[in-house]
Motif scaffolding. Structure first.
Motif, PDB file in Angstrom:
ATOM      1  N   LYS A  19     -19.454 -74.835 -63.060  1.00 48.40           N
ATOM      2  CA  LYS A  19     -19.806 -74.714 -64.489  1.00 48.40           C
ATOM      3  C   LYS A  19     -21.023 -75.550 -64.887  1.00 48.40           C
ATOM      4  O   LYS A  19     -21.217 -75.867 -66.043  1.00 48.40           O
ATOM      5  N   ARG A  20     -21.870 -75.892 -63.916  1.00 47.79           N
ATOM      6  CA  ARG A  20     -23.092 -76.643 -64.226  1.00 47.79           C
ATOM      7  C   ARG A  20     -24.251 -75.721 -64.573  1.00 47.79           C
ATOM      8  O   ARG A  20     -25.272 -76.177 -65.081  1.00 47.79           O
ATOM      9  N   ALA A  21     -24.105 -74.415 -64.292  1.00 49.61           N
ATOM     10  CA  ALA A  21     -25.179 -73.462 -64.571  1.00 49.61           C
ATOM     11  C   ALA A  21     -24.586 -72.101 -64.906  1.00 49.61           C
ATOM     12  O   ALA A  21     -23.471 -71.777 -64.488  1.00 49.61           O
ATOM     13  N   LEU A  22     -25.349 -71.324 -65.658  1.00 48.27           N
ATOM     14  CA  LEU A  22     -24.990 -69.939 -65.946  1.00 48.27           C
ATOM     15  C   LEU A  22     -25.760 -69.041 -64.988  1.00 48.27           C
ATOM     16  O   LEU A  22     -26.942 -69.287 -64.716  1.00 48.27           O
ATOM     17  N   LEU A  23     -25.115 -68.018 -64.490  1.00 49.96           N
ATOM     18  CA  LEU A  23     -25.756 -67.044 -63.619  1.00 49.96           C
ATOM     19  C   LEU A  23     -26.005 -65.790 -64.445  1.00 49.96           C
ATOM     20  O   LEU A  23     -25.072 -65.228 -65.017  1.00 49.96           O
ATOM     21  N   VAL A  24     -27.262 -65.380 -64.527  1.00 45.60           N
ATOM     22  CA  VAL A  24     -27.643 -64.279 -65.410  1.00 45.60           C
ATOM     23  C   VAL A  24     -28.379 -63.206 -64.639  1.00 45.60           C
ATOM     24  O   VAL A  24     -29.375 -63.478 -63.965  1.00 45.60           O
ATOM     25  N   CYS A  25     -27.897 -61.988 -64.765  1.00 48.08           N
ATOM     26  CA  CYS A  25     -28.557 -60.815 -64.199  1.00 48.08           C
ATOM     27  C   CYS A  25     -29.773 -60.501 -65.075  1.00 48.08           C
ATOM     28  O   CYS A  25     -29.679 -60.533 -66.298  1.00 48.08           O
ATOM     29  N   GLU A  28     -30.967 -56.089 -68.995  1.00 47.05           N
ATOM     30  CA  GLU A  28     -30.306 -56.089 -70.297  1.00 47.05           C
ATOM     31  C   GLU A  28     -29.183 -55.057 -70.330  1.00 47.05           C
ATOM     32  O   GLU A  28     -28.186 -55.245 -71.016  1.00 47.05           O
ATOM     33  N   ASP A  29     -29.361 -53.979 -69.614  1.00 44.62           N
ATOM     34  CA  ASP A  29     -28.396 -52.886 -69.588  1.00 44.62           C
ATOM     35  C   ASP A  29     -27.128 -53.339 -68.860  1.00 44.62           C
ATOM     36  O   ASP A  29     -27.154 -53.609 -67.653  1.00 44.62           O
ATOM     37  N   GLU A  30     -26.044 -53.418 -69.595  1.00 42.40           N
ATOM     38  CA  GLU A  30     -24.771 -53.903 -69.045  1.00 42.40           C
ATOM     39  C   GLU A  30     -24.306 -53.058 -67.856  1.00 42.40           C
ATOM     40  O   GLU A  30     -23.831 -53.580 -66.859  1.00 42.40           O
ATOM     41  N   GLU A  31     -24.463 -51.741 -67.956  1.00 41.83           N
ATOM     42  CA  GLU A  31     -24.012 -50.846 -66.887  1.00 41.83           C
ATOM     43  C   GLU A  31     -24.813 -51.084 -65.593  1.00 41.83           C
ATOM     44  O   GLU A  31     -24.250 -51.167 -64.511  1.00 41.83           O
ATOM     45  N   LYS A  32     -26.114 -51.219 -65.737  1.00 43.76           N
ATOM     46  CA  LYS A  32     -26.964 -51.470 -64.570  1.00 43.76           C
ATOM     47  C   LYS A  32     -26.632 -52.823 -63.953  1.00 43.76           C
ATOM     48  O   LYS A  32     -26.566 -52.967 -62.738  1.00 43.76           O
ATOM     49  N   CYS A  33     -26.398 -53.796 -64.802  1.00 44.27           N
ATOM     50  CA  CYS A  33     -26.046 -55.131 -64.330  1.00 44.27           C
ATOM     51  C   CYS A  33     -24.712 -55.105 -63.580  1.00 44.27           C
ATOM     52  O   CYS A  33     -24.564 -55.750 -62.554  1.00 44.27           O
ATOM     53  N   ASN A  34     -23.751 -54.366 -64.095  1.00 46.46           N
ATOM     54  CA  ASN A  34     -22.429 -54.300 -63.467  1.00 46.46           C
ATOM     55  C   ASN A  34     -22.481 -53.718 -62.055  1.00 46.46           C
ATOM     56  O   ASN A  34     -21.653 -54.053 -61.224  1.00 46.46           O
ATOM     57  N   LYS A  35     -23.463 -52.865 -61.782  1.00 44.76           N
ATOM     58  CA  LYS A  35     -23.593 -52.274 -60.451  1.00 44.76           C
ATOM     59  C   LYS A  35     -23.956 -53.315 -59.402  1.00 44.76           C
ATOM     60  O   LYS A  35     -23.609 -53.178 -58.238  1.00 44.76           O
ATOM     61  N   ILE A  36     -24.666 -54.359 -59.813  1.00 44.22           N
ATOM     62  CA  ILE A  36     -25.100 -55.395 -58.866  1.00 44.22           C
ATOM     63  C   ILE A  36     -24.561 -56.764 -59.240  1.00 44.22           C
ATOM     64  O   ILE A  36     -25.001 -57.770 -58.722  1.00 44.22           O
ATOM     65  N   LYS A  37     -23.597 -56.786 -60.113  1.00 44.76           N
ATOM     66  CA  LYS A  37     -23.093 -58.047 -60.658  1.00 44.76           C
ATOM     67  C   LYS A  37     -22.462 -58.933 -59.584  1.00 44.76           C
ATOM     68  O   LYS A  37     -21.682 -58.480 -58.770  1.00 44.76           O
ATOM     69  N   PHE A  44     -28.286 -60.058 -69.064  1.00 41.78           N
ATOM     70  CA  PHE A  44     -29.307 -60.689 -69.900  1.00 41.78           C
ATOM     71  C   PHE A  44     -28.985 -60.459 -71.378  1.00 41.78           C
ATOM     72  O   PHE A  44     -29.179 -61.339 -72.210  1.00 41.78           O
ATOM     73  N   GLY A  45     -28.458 -59.286 -71.692  1.00 39.33           N
ATOM     74  CA  GLY A  45     -28.061 -58.983 -73.071  1.00 39.33           C
ATOM     75  C   GLY A  45     -26.981 -59.936 -73.574  1.00 39.33           C
ATOM     76  O   GLY A  45     -27.037 -60.409 -74.712  1.00 39.33           O
ATOM     77  N   ARG A  46     -26.000 -60.225 -72.738  1.00 39.87           N
ATOM     78  CA  ARG A  46     -24.950 -61.182 -73.124  1.00 39.87           C
ATOM     79  C   ARG A  46     -25.505 -62.587 -73.272  1.00 39.87           C
ATOM     80  O   ARG A  46     -25.088 -63.347 -74.142  1.00 39.87           O
ATOM     81  N   LEU A  47     -26.463 -62.950 -72.419  1.00 38.55           N
ATOM     82  CA  LEU A  47     -27.102 -64.254 -72.550  1.00 38.55           C
ATOM     83  C   LEU A  47     -27.801 -64.368 -73.897  1.00 38.55           C
ATOM     84  O   LEU A  47     -27.673 -65.382 -74.587  1.00 38.55           O
ATOM     85  N   GLN A  48     -28.534 -63.332 -74.284  1.00 40.44           N
ATOM     86  CA  GLN A  48     -29.241 -63.360 -75.564  1.00 40.44           C
ATOM     87  C   GLN A  48     -28.265 -63.566 -76.720  1.00 40.44           C
ATOM     88  O   GLN A  48     -28.550 -64.315 -77.644  1.00 40.44           O
ATOM     89  N   PHE A  62     -31.396 -67.175 -63.050  1.00 41.48           N
ATOM     90  CA  PHE A  62     -31.630 -65.739 -63.158  1.00 41.48           C
ATOM     91  C   PHE A  62     -31.701 -65.117 -61.772  1.00 41.48           C
ATOM     92  O   PHE A  62     -32.252 -65.711 -60.858  1.00 41.48           O
ATOM     93  N   TYR A  63     -31.169 -63.892 -61.666  1.00 40.46           N
ATOM     94  CA  TYR A  63     -31.342 -63.156 -60.430  1.00 40.46           C
ATOM     95  C   TYR A  63     -31.635 -61.703 -60.771  1.00 40.46           C
ATOM     96  O   TYR A  63     -31.282 -61.230 -61.852  1.00 40.46           O
ATOM     97  N   CYS A  64     -32.343 -61.039 -59.933  1.00 41.25           N
ATOM     98  CA  CYS A  64     -32.669 -59.637 -60.122  1.00 41.25           C
ATOM     99  C   CYS A  64     -32.669 -58.974 -58.754  1.00 41.25           C
ATOM    100  O   CYS A  64     -33.183 -59.543 -57.796  1.00 41.25           O
ATOM    101  N   ALA A  65     -32.076 -57.810 -58.689  1.00 42.00           N
ATOM    102  CA  ALA A  65     -31.999 -57.109 -57.400  1.00 42.00           C
ATOM    103  C   ALA A  65     -33.141 -56.148 -57.223  1.00 42.00           C
ATOM    104  O   ALA A  65     -33.778 -55.737 -58.105  1.00 42.00           O
TER     105      ALA A  65
END
Length: 65
Positions: A19-25, A28-37, A44-48, A62-65
């Motif tokens: 819990k020292r850091a947040l991991l953010v895809c 912004e698109d939740e569905e796209k993020c869930n595919k590689i979550k 990113f949308g939830r982070l905002q 941050f991570y991006c596939a």
């Protein structure tokens, strides 16, 4: 502006599980993020939406596939 350093997968996992850091895809698109979550990640949308409740010193990975 200084360069952002990269961290290893193990270091990221340790920071997120402790819990020292947040991991953010990067998507912004939740569905796209869930595919590689990854475990413990948010879109990113939830982070905002959560930004007002975060402190300025909150580490964010941050991570991006």
């Amino acid at each position: 502006m200084s360069e952002v350093s990269r961290i290893s997968v193990q270091e990221a996992r340790t920071k997120v599980t402790s819990k020292r850091a947040l991991l953010v895809c990067g998507y912004e698109d939740e569905e796209k993020c869930n595919k590689i979550k990854l475990d413990g990640a948010m879109s990113f949308g939830r982070l905002q939406a959560a930004l007002p409740s975060l402190t300025r010193d909150q580490e964010i990975i941050f991570y991006c596939a």
